[in-house]
Design a protein around this motif. Sequence first.
Motif: not given
Length: 384
Positions: A262-273
Amino acid sequence: MIWQRVFAMAHKEWREIVRDRLFFSLAFVVPALLMLLFGYGLSLDVENIPFAVVDRDHSVASREYAWRFIGSRYFQFRGYSTDERDASRLIAKGDVRVVLVIPEHFGKNLARGEPASVATLVDGTFPSRAMTTKGYVAAISSAFSLESLSAMIARQSGRSLDEVRAGLQPVTLETRYLYNQSVSSIWSLAPKLIMVILMLSPPFLTALGVVREKENGSIFNVYASNITRAEFLIGKLMPYVAISTVNILVLWLLATLLYQVPFKGSFLFFLPATLVYVLCTTGIGLVVSVLVRTQVAAMIVTMIVTMIPAVLYSGLIIPIVSLGGGANWVAHLMPAMYYTDIVVGCFLKGVGFDALWRPLGVLAAFATVLFALGYAGFSKRPRT
Protein backbone atom coordinates in the motif's frame (compact mmCIF):
# COMPACT_ATOMS: atom_id res chain seq x y z
CA MET A 1 26.54 29.53 -17.42
CA ILE A 2 25.22 29.19 -20.97
CA TRP A 3 22.32 26.77 -20.98
CA GLN A 4 22.60 26.20 -24.71
CA ARG A 5 25.95 24.50 -24.07
CA VAL A 6 24.44 22.50 -21.23
CA PHE A 7 21.62 21.16 -23.37
CA ALA A 8 24.03 20.48 -26.23
CA MET A 9 26.17 18.45 -23.83
CA ALA A 10 23.10 16.61 -22.56
CA HIS A 11 21.96 15.88 -26.13
CA LYS A 12 25.42 14.58 -27.03
CA GLU A 13 25.46 12.33 -23.94
CA TRP A 14 21.99 11.01 -24.69
CA ARG A 15 23.07 10.09 -28.22
CA GLU A 16 26.08 8.27 -26.73
CA ILE A 17 23.76 6.30 -24.43
CA VAL A 18 21.30 5.40 -27.18
CA ARG A 19 24.07 4.40 -29.57
CA ASP A 20 25.39 1.84 -27.06
CA ARG A 21 22.35 -0.47 -27.12
CA LEU A 22 23.63 -2.74 -24.35
CA PHE A 23 24.29 0.18 -22.00
CA PHE A 24 20.90 1.71 -22.90
CA SER A 25 19.09 -1.56 -22.20
CA LEU A 26 20.89 -2.16 -18.91
CA ALA A 27 20.04 1.34 -17.73
CA PHE A 28 16.34 0.47 -17.79
CA VAL A 29 16.31 -3.32 -17.41
CA VAL A 30 18.70 -3.78 -14.47
CA PRO A 31 16.69 -1.77 -11.88
CA ALA A 32 13.46 -3.62 -12.68
CA LEU A 33 15.32 -6.94 -12.76
CA LEU A 34 16.90 -6.27 -9.37
CA MET A 35 13.46 -5.42 -7.97
CA LEU A 36 12.12 -8.78 -9.16
CA LEU A 37 15.14 -10.81 -8.00
CA PHE A 38 15.34 -9.23 -4.54
CA GLY A 39 11.58 -9.12 -4.08
CA TYR A 40 11.05 -12.80 -4.74
CA GLY A 41 14.37 -14.03 -3.34
CA LEU A 42 14.61 -12.07 -0.11
CA SER A 43 12.07 -12.90 2.58
CA LEU A 44 12.21 -12.31 6.32
CA ASP A 45 9.06 -14.31 7.06
CA VAL A 46 9.72 -17.33 9.29
CA GLU A 47 7.01 -19.77 8.21
CA ASN A 48 6.71 -23.38 7.01
CA ILE A 49 9.54 -24.50 9.26
CA PRO A 50 10.12 -28.22 8.54
CA PHE A 51 9.91 -30.29 11.72
CA ALA A 52 9.69 -33.89 12.93
CA VAL A 53 8.37 -35.48 16.12
CA VAL A 54 9.83 -38.23 18.30
CA ASP A 55 6.77 -39.53 20.16
CA ARG A 56 7.75 -41.96 22.94
CA ASP A 57 4.39 -41.78 24.65
CA HIS A 58 1.96 -42.59 21.81
CA SER A 59 -0.93 -41.29 23.89
CA VAL A 60 -3.91 -39.13 22.99
CA ALA A 61 -2.28 -36.17 24.78
CA SER A 62 1.02 -36.55 22.91
CA ARG A 63 -0.75 -36.74 19.54
CA GLU A 64 -2.86 -33.71 20.43
CA TYR A 65 0.30 -31.82 21.42
CA ALA A 66 1.98 -32.71 18.11
CA TRP A 67 -1.13 -31.65 16.18
CA ARG A 68 -0.87 -28.19 17.63
CA PHE A 69 2.32 -27.82 15.60
CA ILE A 70 1.11 -29.76 12.57
CA GLY A 71 -1.90 -27.46 12.24
CA SER A 72 0.15 -24.28 12.61
CA ARG A 73 1.06 -22.26 9.52
CA TYR A 74 4.48 -21.66 11.02
CA PHE A 75 5.51 -25.33 10.84
CA GLN A 76 5.57 -27.97 8.12
CA PHE A 77 5.31 -31.54 9.38
CA ARG A 78 7.84 -33.97 7.85
CA GLY A 79 6.86 -37.09 9.79
CA TYR A 80 7.63 -38.99 12.96
CA SER A 81 11.17 -39.99 13.82
CA THR A 82 12.20 -43.12 15.70
CA ASP A 83 14.69 -41.63 18.20
CA GLU A 84 16.98 -38.66 18.86
CA ARG A 85 19.80 -40.12 16.80
CA ASP A 86 17.59 -40.34 13.71
CA ALA A 87 16.26 -36.84 14.47
CA SER A 88 19.80 -35.45 14.70
CA ARG A 89 20.59 -37.04 11.36
CA LEU A 90 17.59 -35.32 9.79
CA ILE A 91 18.70 -31.94 11.15
CA ALA A 92 22.28 -32.52 9.95
CA LYS A 93 21.01 -33.31 6.44
CA GLY A 94 18.82 -30.20 6.47
CA ASP A 95 15.58 -32.18 6.04
CA VAL A 96 14.11 -30.63 9.19
CA ARG A 97 15.04 -27.61 11.32
CA VAL A 98 13.14 -28.56 14.50
CA VAL A 99 12.52 -31.85 16.31
CA LEU A 100 10.09 -32.25 19.21
CA VAL A 101 10.92 -35.11 21.58
CA ILE A 102 7.81 -36.05 23.61
CA PRO A 103 8.85 -38.22 26.59
CA GLU A 104 7.22 -41.33 27.95
CA HIS A 105 4.29 -40.90 30.39
CA PHE A 106 3.59 -37.49 28.85
CA GLY A 107 -0.17 -38.01 28.93
CA LYS A 108 -0.22 -39.61 32.41
CA ASN A 109 1.81 -36.77 33.93
CA LEU A 110 -0.53 -34.16 32.48
CA ALA A 111 -3.59 -36.07 33.71
CA ARG A 112 -2.13 -36.13 37.27
CA GLY A 113 -1.28 -32.44 37.08
CA GLU A 114 2.44 -33.10 37.06
CA PRO A 115 4.90 -31.32 34.74
CA ALA A 116 5.99 -33.00 31.51
CA SER A 117 9.23 -31.90 29.89
CA VAL A 118 9.33 -31.84 26.07
CA ALA A 119 12.80 -31.56 24.53
CA THR A 120 13.16 -29.34 21.45
CA LEU A 121 16.09 -29.63 19.06
CA VAL A 122 16.48 -26.48 16.92
CA ASP A 123 18.95 -25.98 14.06
CA GLY A 124 21.01 -22.99 15.24
CA THR A 125 22.97 -22.35 12.04
CA PHE A 126 20.64 -19.39 11.37
CA PRO A 127 20.60 -17.70 14.80
CA SER A 128 17.83 -15.18 14.15
CA ARG A 129 15.49 -17.81 12.69
CA ALA A 130 16.40 -20.21 15.49
CA MET A 131 15.36 -17.63 18.09
CA THR A 132 12.12 -16.97 16.23
CA THR A 133 11.45 -20.71 16.02
CA LYS A 134 12.06 -21.04 19.75
CA GLY A 135 9.47 -18.32 20.33
CA TYR A 136 6.89 -20.17 18.18
CA VAL A 137 7.51 -23.44 20.08
CA ALA A 138 7.24 -21.68 23.45
CA ALA A 139 3.99 -19.93 22.47
CA ILE A 140 2.30 -23.11 21.22
CA SER A 141 3.49 -25.09 24.27
CA SER A 142 2.22 -22.40 26.65
CA ALA A 143 -1.19 -22.41 24.98
CA PHE A 144 -1.36 -26.20 25.18
CA SER A 145 -0.31 -26.16 28.86
CA LEU A 146 -2.94 -23.55 29.72
CA GLU A 147 -5.72 -25.51 28.05
CA SER A 148 -4.63 -28.81 29.65
CA LEU A 149 -4.49 -27.27 33.11
CA SER A 150 -7.81 -25.49 32.60
CA ALA A 151 -9.50 -28.73 31.52
CA MET A 152 -8.15 -30.63 34.56
CA ILE A 153 -9.25 -27.95 37.04
CA ALA A 154 -12.66 -27.67 35.37
CA ARG A 155 -13.19 -31.44 35.72
CA GLN A 156 -12.18 -31.45 39.38
CA SER A 157 -14.01 -28.27 40.44
CA GLY A 158 -17.08 -28.52 38.27
CA ARG A 159 -16.59 -24.97 37.00
CA SER A 160 -16.87 -24.04 33.35
CA LEU A 161 -13.75 -24.16 31.16
CA ASP A 162 -13.97 -20.47 30.25
CA GLU A 163 -14.27 -19.49 33.91
CA VAL A 164 -11.22 -21.53 34.86
CA ARG A 165 -9.22 -20.25 31.90
CA ALA A 166 -10.04 -16.65 32.83
CA GLY A 167 -8.92 -17.30 36.40
CA LEU A 168 -5.61 -18.82 35.32
CA GLN A 169 -4.93 -15.99 32.87
CA PRO A 170 -6.06 -12.77 34.56
CA VAL A 171 -3.98 -10.58 32.25
CA THR A 172 -4.86 -10.86 28.58
CA LEU A 173 -2.64 -9.46 25.87
CA GLU A 174 -4.06 -7.76 22.80
CA THR A 175 -1.52 -6.86 20.11
CA ARG A 176 -2.28 -4.60 17.17
CA TYR A 177 0.33 -4.10 14.47
CA LEU A 178 0.44 -0.60 13.07
CA TYR A 179 1.27 0.24 9.43
CA ASN A 180 1.71 -3.46 8.49
CA GLN A 181 -1.23 -5.33 9.97
CA SER A 182 -0.38 -8.65 8.32
CA VAL A 183 3.33 -8.32 9.32
CA SER A 184 4.23 -9.14 5.73
CA SER A 185 7.95 -8.89 5.06
CA ILE A 186 7.46 -7.89 1.42
CA TRP A 187 5.51 -4.83 2.55
CA SER A 188 8.57 -3.78 4.51
CA LEU A 189 11.17 -4.89 1.95
CA ALA A 190 9.73 -3.59 -1.32
CA PRO A 191 9.97 0.13 -0.40
CA LYS A 192 13.48 -0.42 0.95
CA LEU A 193 14.46 -2.18 -2.26
CA ILE A 194 13.70 1.07 -4.09
CA MET A 195 16.29 2.65 -1.78
CA VAL A 196 18.85 -0.08 -2.55
CA ILE A 197 18.35 -0.06 -6.33
CA LEU A 198 18.48 3.74 -6.57
CA MET A 199 21.67 3.64 -4.51
CA LEU A 200 23.25 1.24 -7.04
CA SER A 201 21.98 2.21 -10.50
CA PRO A 202 22.51 6.01 -10.79
CA PRO A 203 26.11 5.98 -9.47
CA PHE A 204 27.04 3.16 -11.85
CA LEU A 205 25.59 4.94 -14.87
CA THR A 206 27.18 8.25 -13.91
CA ALA A 207 30.64 6.87 -13.08
CA LEU A 208 30.78 4.74 -16.24
CA GLY A 209 29.49 7.58 -18.42
CA VAL A 210 32.14 10.06 -17.27
CA VAL A 211 35.04 7.59 -17.11
CA ARG A 212 34.17 6.29 -20.59
CA GLU A 213 35.06 9.76 -21.90
CA LYS A 214 38.50 9.41 -20.31
CA GLU A 215 39.10 5.93 -21.69
CA ASN A 216 38.15 6.64 -25.32
CA GLY A 217 39.93 10.00 -25.32
CA SER A 218 36.90 12.13 -26.15
CA ILE A 219 37.43 14.00 -22.87
CA PHE A 220 40.22 15.93 -24.65
CA ASN A 221 37.58 17.56 -26.86
CA VAL A 222 36.01 18.89 -23.68
CA TYR A 223 39.39 20.07 -22.39
CA ALA A 224 40.01 21.96 -25.64
CA SER A 225 36.53 23.50 -25.84
CA ASN A 226 35.27 26.63 -24.12
CA ILE A 227 32.61 24.76 -22.14
CA THR A 228 32.94 25.32 -18.41
CA ARG A 229 33.20 22.62 -15.75
CA ALA A 230 29.70 23.32 -14.47
CA GLU A 231 28.20 23.25 -17.97
CA PHE A 232 29.96 19.97 -18.76
CA LEU A 233 29.00 18.24 -15.51
CA ILE A 234 25.36 19.37 -15.52
CA GLY A 235 24.90 18.46 -19.17
CA LYS A 236 26.68 15.16 -18.63
CA LEU A 237 24.52 14.15 -15.68
CA MET A 238 21.12 15.31 -16.97
CA PRO A 239 20.41 12.16 -19.07
CA TYR A 240 21.26 9.87 -16.15
CA VAL A 241 18.95 11.77 -13.80
CA ALA A 242 16.20 11.50 -16.47
CA ILE A 243 16.78 7.72 -16.78
CA SER A 244 16.65 7.37 -12.99
CA THR A 245 13.37 9.33 -12.91
CA VAL A 246 11.80 6.81 -15.28
CA ASN A 247 13.20 4.01 -13.10
CA ILE A 248 11.59 5.59 -10.02
CA LEU A 249 8.16 5.30 -11.66
CA VAL A 250 8.84 1.71 -12.77
CA LEU A 251 9.99 0.65 -9.28
CA TRP A 252 7.01 2.37 -7.66
CA LEU A 253 4.62 0.54 -10.01
CA LEU A 254 6.30 -2.81 -9.29
CA ALA A 255 6.04 -2.24 -5.54
CA THR A 256 2.39 -1.19 -5.57
CA LEU A 257 1.01 -3.42 -8.35
CA LEU A 258 3.18 -6.54 -8.31
CA TYR A 259 3.92 -6.79 -4.56
CA GLN A 260 0.65 -5.13 -3.51
CA VAL A 261 2.39 -2.78 -1.06
CA PRO A 262 0.00 0.00 0.00
CA PHE A 263 1.11 3.54 -0.76
CA LYS A 264 -0.48 5.72 1.94
CA GLY A 265 1.51 8.93 1.51
CA SER A 266 1.50 11.73 -1.04
CA PHE A 267 3.07 10.97 -4.41
CA LEU A 268 3.64 14.71 -4.85
CA PHE A 269 6.04 14.53 -1.89
CA PHE A 270 7.47 11.09 -2.65
CA LEU A 271 8.61 11.90 -6.21
CA PRO A 272 10.54 15.13 -5.41
CA ALA A 273 12.06 13.53 -2.30
CA THR A 274 13.19 10.54 -4.37
CA LEU A 275 14.66 12.87 -6.99
CA VAL A 276 16.73 14.51 -4.24
CA TYR A 277 17.96 11.03 -3.29
CA VAL A 278 18.79 10.30 -6.94
CA LEU A 279 20.77 13.54 -7.13
CA CYS A 280 22.60 12.42 -4.01
CA THR A 281 23.50 8.99 -5.41
CA THR A 282 24.36 10.53 -8.78
CA GLY A 283 26.78 12.76 -6.87
CA ILE A 284 28.46 9.63 -5.50
CA GLY A 285 29.00 8.42 -9.04
CA LEU A 286 30.39 11.83 -10.01
CA VAL A 287 32.91 11.78 -7.14
CA VAL A 288 33.99 8.25 -8.08
CA SER A 289 34.40 9.26 -11.73
CA VAL A 290 36.87 12.03 -10.90
CA LEU A 291 38.95 9.67 -8.75
CA VAL A 292 39.45 6.78 -11.19
CA ARG A 293 40.60 6.51 -14.80
CA THR A 294 39.15 3.20 -16.04
CA GLN A 295 35.63 1.79 -16.21
CA VAL A 296 36.70 -1.36 -14.36
CA ALA A 297 38.00 0.71 -11.46
CA ALA A 298 34.82 2.81 -11.55
CA MET A 299 32.68 -0.33 -11.27
CA ILE A 300 34.68 -1.76 -8.36
CA VAL A 301 34.83 1.47 -6.36
CA THR A 302 31.14 2.23 -6.99
CA MET A 303 30.18 -1.28 -5.89
CA ILE A 304 32.09 -0.87 -2.62
CA VAL A 305 30.81 2.59 -1.70
CA THR A 306 27.17 1.89 -2.60
CA MET A 307 26.37 -1.78 -2.04
CA ILE A 308 27.69 -2.12 1.52
CA PRO A 309 25.96 1.01 2.91
CA ALA A 310 22.72 0.17 1.12
CA VAL A 311 22.55 -3.34 2.58
CA LEU A 312 24.19 -3.09 6.01
CA TYR A 313 23.79 0.52 7.16
CA SER A 314 20.40 1.54 5.84
CA GLY A 315 17.91 -0.40 7.95
CA LEU A 316 17.16 -2.82 5.10
CA ILE A 317 17.73 -5.93 7.23
CA ILE A 318 18.78 -4.69 10.68
CA PRO A 319 17.07 -1.68 12.30
CA ILE A 320 19.48 1.20 12.82
CA VAL A 321 18.72 1.32 16.57
CA SER A 322 19.90 -2.30 16.83
CA LEU A 323 23.32 -1.53 15.36
CA GLY A 324 26.29 -1.17 17.68
CA GLY A 325 27.80 2.20 18.60
CA GLY A 326 30.34 2.39 15.75
CA ALA A 327 28.00 0.92 13.15
CA ASN A 328 25.26 3.31 14.24
CA TRP A 329 27.54 6.29 13.62
CA VAL A 330 28.54 4.91 10.21
CA ALA A 331 24.86 4.55 9.28
CA HIS A 332 24.24 8.21 10.11
CA LEU A 333 27.06 9.18 7.74
CA MET A 334 25.35 7.40 4.82
CA PRO A 335 22.47 8.87 2.78
CA ALA A 336 20.71 5.49 2.46
CA MET A 337 19.49 5.56 6.06
CA TYR A 338 17.71 8.89 5.59
CA TYR A 339 15.96 7.85 2.39
CA THR A 340 14.82 4.64 4.09
CA ASP A 341 12.90 6.79 6.58
CA ILE A 342 11.32 8.70 3.69
CA VAL A 343 10.31 5.73 1.55
CA VAL A 344 8.92 3.73 4.50
CA GLY A 345 7.08 6.80 5.76
CA CYS A 346 5.50 7.44 2.34
CA PHE A 347 4.53 3.83 1.64
CA LEU A 348 3.42 2.44 5.00
CA LYS A 349 2.95 5.27 7.49
CA GLY A 350 1.28 7.81 5.22
CA VAL A 351 3.35 10.71 6.52
CA GLY A 352 4.70 13.59 4.46
CA PHE A 353 6.84 16.69 4.66
CA ASP A 354 5.80 17.55 8.22
CA ALA A 355 7.32 14.33 9.56
CA LEU A 356 10.10 13.79 7.02
CA TRP A 357 11.60 17.23 6.46
CA ARG A 358 14.69 16.40 8.53
CA PRO A 359 15.86 13.35 6.48
CA LEU A 360 14.96 15.23 3.30
CA GLY A 361 17.10 18.16 4.42
CA VAL A 362 20.02 15.85 5.20
CA LEU A 363 19.75 14.28 1.74
CA ALA A 364 19.76 17.72 0.13
CA ALA A 365 22.90 18.57 2.13
CA PHE A 366 24.52 15.29 1.02
CA ALA A 367 23.71 16.07 -2.62
CA THR A 368 25.15 19.59 -2.34
CA VAL A 369 28.39 18.38 -0.73
CA LEU A 370 28.86 15.51 -3.21
CA PHE A 371 28.32 17.75 -6.24
CA ALA A 372 30.70 20.33 -4.74
CA LEU A 373 33.34 17.61 -4.32
CA GLY A 374 32.77 16.39 -7.87
CA TYR A 375 32.99 19.94 -9.23
CA ALA A 376 36.18 20.62 -7.28
CA GLY A 377 37.75 17.32 -8.33
CA PHE A 378 37.03 17.68 -12.04
CA SER A 379 39.63 19.78 -13.85
CA LYS A 380 39.90 20.85 -17.48
CA ARG A 381 43.66 20.93 -17.03
CA PRO A 382 44.36 17.54 -15.41
CA ARG A 383 47.80 16.52 -14.31
CA THR A 384 49.40 13.98 -16.65
